[in-house]
Design an enzyme around this catalytic site. Sequence first.
Site: not given
Ligand code: LMR
Length: 394
Positions: A128, A209, A211, A244
Amino acid sequence: MLEVLKELPSDSVLGLIKLFAADPNPQKIDLGVGVYKDDHGKTPVMAAVKLAEARILEAESSKTYYGSDGNSAFLDAVAPLVFGEASPMSGRVVGCQTVGGTGALQLAAKLAVTCNHQAAIWVGTPTWPNHLPLFSAAGLEIKTYEYYDAEHQKINFDGMIKALQSGRAGDVVLLHACCHNPTGADLNIDQWAEVADLIAAKGMLPLIDSAYIGLGHNLEQDVKALQLVLSRVPETMIAFSCSKNFGLYRERIGALFVVGKDGQSSSAIKSHIQYLARTVYSTPPNHGAAVVTAILTDPAFKKLWVSELVESTQRINSMRQQLASHGKVGQIDLATLGSQKGMFALLPLSVTQVNMLRDELSIYMAPSGRVNLAGLNKDNIPYLVSALAKALVP
Ligand code: LMR
């Protein structure tokens, strides 16, 4: 003084929101930010959330502060999603409500630096995009290794193990609980066991993590790897997000759970987490926590929420399979997507190809080639596939 500031580029993921909104092309496809979308491209408020909100509006009698660790009823309600109903961990777990999953990552990173000023964090790439600046801002030294070989569309597990073998005691290892962002490629359970044993042998600290729990297989299956780590490693930090799986993105609700070696150090750990939260935002906002608590503590609301989550996950998986069924498009083997999980897939595209898809064909994705499969529907998949073929012409 402020004139010294030079404008930064817009965020590589969040910056796509405005670009997409401004595009007048009726064929445009939004595969950018990681939010769930229904068949019509909408990100709806879940029905369970609406019911919970109505109840909260009616029943809330005070808006006085909670402490820096937030709403304890929320932590009690969420912990079983992570640890299971009858958790053997209970005496060793410290929880803190956080400002989204990002807030949990930030507190975890700062806690690690508090314990060890020399700590590095091992981060598999790609990841990410916000992980690296976030950890660096918290004071962790970043050490990267290749997790996923994008060109060959497969996990580089040997590379991962080799990298982690040079980790030091007191380093942190970032892991994605499930639905790896951005690749969708998760380790299998044997690989998780090997990684967990290596982390334990080295005296390193996993930061998991979490998410996308519930958006891979289901709520139970998606925490299996995380629970395996807990069973093999004495100390673990878990950043849990409700963005999410509850669709509560902008309410910013998450939790940090820290599992210590024994119950003895729990109050010391808790005091440091509270101190860190207090210095950044004092106390977290309550609305999202109240909604999640209302849902998880009312059997009818919970049943509704689970059914909505299952429906979302099935839709994403169905889009994944439909795209995968197109097989080879140029050098991309879409079939590899079929065995991956979660919202994302990483297409081996160059930044030039990603830009061409956006600027000429109105298909929006992260610069890495990450696509949010929830942005697909049966009508726009053929358009995407033909656009990829155009972008891949040498
Ligand atoms: C993403 O990876 O698109 C989401 O987690 C939104 C973000 O905050 O980047």
